[in-house]
Enzyme design. Structure first.
Site, PDB file in Angstrom:
ATOM      1  N   GLU A 285      76.999  85.780  48.830  1.00 29.41           N
ATOM      2  CA  GLU A 285      77.816  84.798  48.092  1.00 29.41           C
ATOM      3  C   GLU A 285      77.002  83.566  47.722  1.00 29.41           C
ATOM      4  O   GLU A 285      77.145  83.027  46.624  1.00 29.41           O
ATOM      5  CB  GLU A 285      79.029  84.356  48.926  1.00 29.41           C
TER       6      GLU A 285
ATOM      7  N   CYS B 250      81.557  82.822  54.726  1.00 29.30           N
ATOM      8  CA  CYS B 250      81.403  81.878  55.835  1.00 29.30           C
ATOM      9  C   CYS B 250      81.527  80.465  55.274  1.00 29.30           C
ATOM     10  O   CYS B 250      81.603  80.271  54.052  1.00 29.30           O
ATOM     11  CB  CYS B 250      80.045  82.079  56.508  1.00 29.30           C
TER      12      CYS B 250
ATOM     13  N   CYS C  53      78.864  79.637  52.627  1.00 23.96           N
ATOM     14  CA  CYS C  53      79.095  80.280  51.338  1.00 23.96           C
ATOM     15  C   CYS C  53      80.325  79.727  50.637  1.00 23.96           C
ATOM     16  O   CYS C  53      80.332  79.576  49.415  1.00 23.96           O
ATOM     17  CB  CYS C  53      79.199  81.789  51.517  1.00 23.96           C
TER      18      CYS C  53
END
Length: 158
Positions: free
Chosen positions: A56, A84, A87
């Site tokens: 990402e 996460c 990201c």
């Protein structure tokens, strides 16, 4: 919308498998335009970038160089696993308007355990986005695809 999401999520699963096949972590992400065209694809790049080589982040970084925030606000980032916090922040700062994920980071944590290459944080992407000054829509997880995503992680983190 659900059928379109599942189609694009399956592409991220394919990218995650490609990443795993070349020795990277099994994650994939795509950026899709408002008209449904895939603009950017990326797998994980752990071999080159170690802990910050997330799919990402790779997509968001490239998107911010190639497209305006106004355009990205109408785009969707698809990712095999919930982003996460790093990201999610990258998606936010790039200006991406929607994030769709197949499997939660909580479920990923069960699969990765205490592997030092992926010590997940218990911080949902929605919490990160809610702290911002602009809205990022999220959709996911998709129960009908979670096992397909998880299959790509089984046996990898041991």
């Amino acid at each position: 919308m659900k059928d379109i999401d599942l189609k694009h999520l399956r592409e991220t699963i394919r990218l995650a498998k490609e990443s795993r096949d070349v020795g990277n972590h099994p994650f994939g992400a795509t950026l899709v335009s408002p008209n449904g065209e895939i603009l950017i694809r990326s797998g994980n790049s752990y071999q080159d970038d170690k802990g910050v080589g997330h799919a990402e982040l790779n997509v968001a970084r490239r998107a911010s160089r190639e497209y305006s925030p106004e355009f990205l606000a109408a785009c969707t980032l698809y990712t095999s696993v919930e982003p996460c916090c790093m990201c999610a922040g990258a998606c936010y700062w790039a200006g991406i308007g929607t994030v769709v994920y197949g499997m939660t980071e909580k479920r990923l944590a069960v699969l990765t355990g205490d592997n030092p290459e992926n010590l997940t944080l218990d911080l949902p992407c929605e919490t990160v986005f809610a702290a911002g000054q602009r809205t990022v829509e999220t959709r996911g997880p998709y129960a009908e695809i979670e096992d397909e995503v998880a299959d790509g992680h089984r046996g990898f983190w041991q």
